[in-house]
Design an enzyme around this catalytic site. Structure first.
Site, short mmCIF file in Angstrom:
data_model
loop_
_atom_site.label_atom_id
_atom_site.label_comp_id
_atom_site.label_asym_id
_atom_site.label_seq_id
_atom_site.Cartn_x
_atom_site.Cartn_y
_atom_site.Cartn_z
CG ASN A 220 47.47 26.87 37.35
OD1 ASN A 220 47.13 26.12 38.28
ND2 ASN A 220 46.60 27.63 36.69
CG ASP A 317 39.02 38.72 37.93
OD1 ASP A 317 38.28 38.01 38.64
OD2 ASP A 317 40.12 39.17 38.31
CG PHE A 339 41.58 31.18 47.93
CD1 PHE A 339 40.25 31.13 48.35
CD2 PHE A 339 42.51 30.41 48.59
CE1 PHE A 339 39.87 30.33 49.42
CE2 PHE A 339 42.14 29.60 49.67
CZ PHE A 339 40.83 29.56 50.06
CE LYS A 353 45.87 38.91 43.46
NZ LYS A 353 46.69 37.75 43.46
N1 CTP Z 1 40.25 34.78 39.62
C1 CTP Z 1 39.14 34.57 38.81
N2 CTP Z 1 39.26 34.74 37.46
C2 CTP Z 1 40.43 35.09 36.91
C3 CTP Z 1 41.57 35.30 37.72
C4 CTP Z 1 41.44 35.13 39.08
O1 CTP Z 1 38.07 34.24 39.32
N3 CTP Z 1 40.50 35.24 35.59
C5 CTP Z 1 40.11 34.64 41.07
C6 CTP Z 1 40.84 33.47 41.68
O2 CTP Z 1 40.02 32.32 41.73
C7 CTP Z 1 41.17 34.01 43.07
C8 CTP Z 1 41.36 35.48 42.86
O3 CTP Z 1 40.67 35.78 41.65
O4 CTP Z 1 40.08 33.86 43.95
C9 CTP Z 1 42.77 35.95 42.75
O5 CTP Z 1 43.44 35.16 41.79
P1 CTP Z 1 45.01 35.32 41.56
O6 CTP Z 1 45.40 34.42 40.43
O7 CTP Z 1 45.74 35.17 42.86
O8 CTP Z 1 45.15 36.80 41.16
P2 CTP Z 1 44.84 37.59 39.86
O9 CTP Z 1 43.53 38.28 40.05
O10 CTP Z 1 44.98 36.73 38.66
O11 CTP Z 1 45.99 38.69 39.92
P3 CTP Z 1 47.59 38.50 39.75
O12 CTP Z 1 47.80 37.57 38.60
O13 CTP Z 1 48.07 39.88 39.54
O14 CTP Z 1 48.11 37.96 41.05
#
Ligand code: CTP
Length: 416
Positions: A220, A317, A339, A353
């Site tokens: 990304n 996650d 974040f 979140k």
């Molecule tokens: N994050 C993480 N591990 C993942 C996904 C997310 O640690 N597998 C953490 C990111 O580093 C960030 C937060 O979770 O601090 C939110 O990430 P974001 O990508 O904005 O959201 P998601 O939890 O992936 O949810 P969505 O895709 O529905 O927005």
């Protein structure tokens, strides 16, 4: 343009004798570019390596050379120079000069003003003294030098470097003076408040890369800049910082320990191995939500127009897993900061979140508006409400976030 980091600061830059004096010319330029006023002080030996004229032209001030200079109205250059300074940096600091400091000798202006610098006085703010050693590797390794350094450190000086590598004498080893940019960053760091002194902070940063086959993958647009800025700001604030970084091409901030990873699973393993020992975890990484089952060989197109069939699995996650550790611990450590990178409806998604992952603080930002840029604007979301941080350089925002974290830790009790 990035905020000048030394605006309004007055720096005394001392040069003792060493070939590394040539780097100090560049250092003056960098300090001035960061907004500092720079007063150069040179020993007689330093003048053998670079001229006061060069240093005067670059600093736009006459260089101070002698304690006997009668042009000082009170004839006390050592007092005036050390009282005006926000910090004193001696670069290069020769073996002989460090020996002098260790003994408290003061037979020329630079060592005299170092001895006279405010350190304990009640009415005066302490002035940090930073030494950037520069010498041949044998001189550096000599027990006398190491003894003197230990004494200088015990007396309150901070030692910057030295680096290792090729030396002017043709030998290779420890003793090179740090580069001008590193010294400039170290000086900026020395002047930051130590809000996280003694604490351990872990940051995840950058994108992840999920392999499809040996030559392709899914990633990304995250540049890692915000996470690296947080790692730098936390190290400047005195924390011991580990940065787990996805594939980015950014320099490691000074004093930060870095672990490079590629995939979400590698990031998960690296973070989870360290999480339980941390006081703070800041998850800035844009972790891929899914990974394809990677093929061992490159997928070939067969000309039929058929698309490759990829099997997808959801990634763990990382933040939620660390938050679960924190929520199970009586001290509620590590303090977890998430974040939220969104494209719309920031406040709602960030609060969602916060609740879903059980976090004390979420920092929201609009991903497409900030990916790759040096500035950002943030929305801090916690149980008490929302607070917007207006557009600013990522380092400035990172420092504000560090102070917000430090405040919450001390409110929880046991913080710095
Ligand atoms: N994050 C993480 N591990 C993942 C996904 C997310 O640690 N597998 C953490 C990111 O580093 C960030 C937060 O979770 O601090 C939110 O990430 P974001 O990508 O904005 O959201 P998601 O939890 O992936 O949810 P969505 O895709 O529905 O927005």
């Amino acid at each position: 343009m990035a905020t000048p980091q030394l605006a309004g600061r007055h720096i005394v830059l001392g040069l003792s004798g060493g070939i590394a004096c040539y780097k100090s010319a560049e250092l003056v330029r960098l300090l001035v570019k960061q907004g500092a006023s720079v007063q150069v002080v040179m020993t007689e030996a330093a003048c053998q390596f670079i001229t006061p004229l060069t240093m005067q032209a670059l600093s736009n001030r006459p260089v101070a050379l002698s304690q006997w200079d009668l042009r000082e109205p009170n004839a006390m250059a050592h007092i005036n120079l050390s009282r005006q300074a926000d910090a004193i940096l001696v670069a290069p600091a020769s073996a002989d000069f460090i020996a002098k400091l260790a003994q408290g000798r003061a037979d020329e202006l630079l060592s005299l003003l170092c001895l006279a610098r405010p350190q304990h006085a009640l009415a005066l703010a302490p002035v940090p003294l930073l030494l950037a050693p520069a010498m041949n590797r044998e001189m550096w390794a000599h027990p006398a030098t190491q003894r003197n350094l230990a004494q200088a450190r015990a007396d309150g000086a901070a030692i910057l470097g030295p680096g290792a590598g090729d030396q002017a004498c043709g030998e290779v080893g420890d003793g090179r003076m740090l580069e001008a940019a590193e010294l400039c960053d170290a000086l900026i760091a020395a002047l930051q408040p130590k809000l996280l002194a003694g604490l351990r902070l872990l940051v995840s940063a950058g994108p992840t890369f999920e392999a499809i086959d040996p030559v392709r993958g899914v990633t990304n647009l995250s540049s890692g800049k915000m996470g690296f800025a947080i790692a730098r700001a936390a190290a400047e604030a005195g924390a011991s910082v580990t940065l787990v970084a996805g594939p980015v091409s950014l320099a490691t901030p000074l004093g930060v320990q870095r672990i490079d990873v590629q995939s979400a699973l590698q990031m998960h393993d690296a973070v989870l191995a360290l999480a339980a020992q941390q006081d703070v975890f800041v998850a800035t990484a844009a972790v891929a939500d899914w990974r394809p089952t990677a093929q061992a060989q490159k997928i070939k197109k067969d000309g039929s127009g058929r698309l490759p069939q990829l099997q997808w699995t959801e990634n763990p996650d990382i933040l939620a897993a660390v938050a679960a550790i924190a929520n199970a611990s009586p001290a509620r450590r590590p303090f977890c900061v998430g974040f939220a990178a969104e494209s719309q409806d920031l406040a709602r998604h960030a609060r969602d979140k916060l609740l879903r992952k059980g976090l004390p603080l979420v920092v929201g930002n609009i991903g497409p508006a900030t990916f790759g840029r040096d500035d950002n604007s943030l929305l801090l979301v916690d149980a008490a409400g929302d607070r917007a941080l207006p557009p600013a350089d990522k380092l400035d925002l990172a420092r504000t976030l560090v102070s917000e974290i430090a405040r919450r830790l001390s409110e929880q009790g046991g913080g710095a």
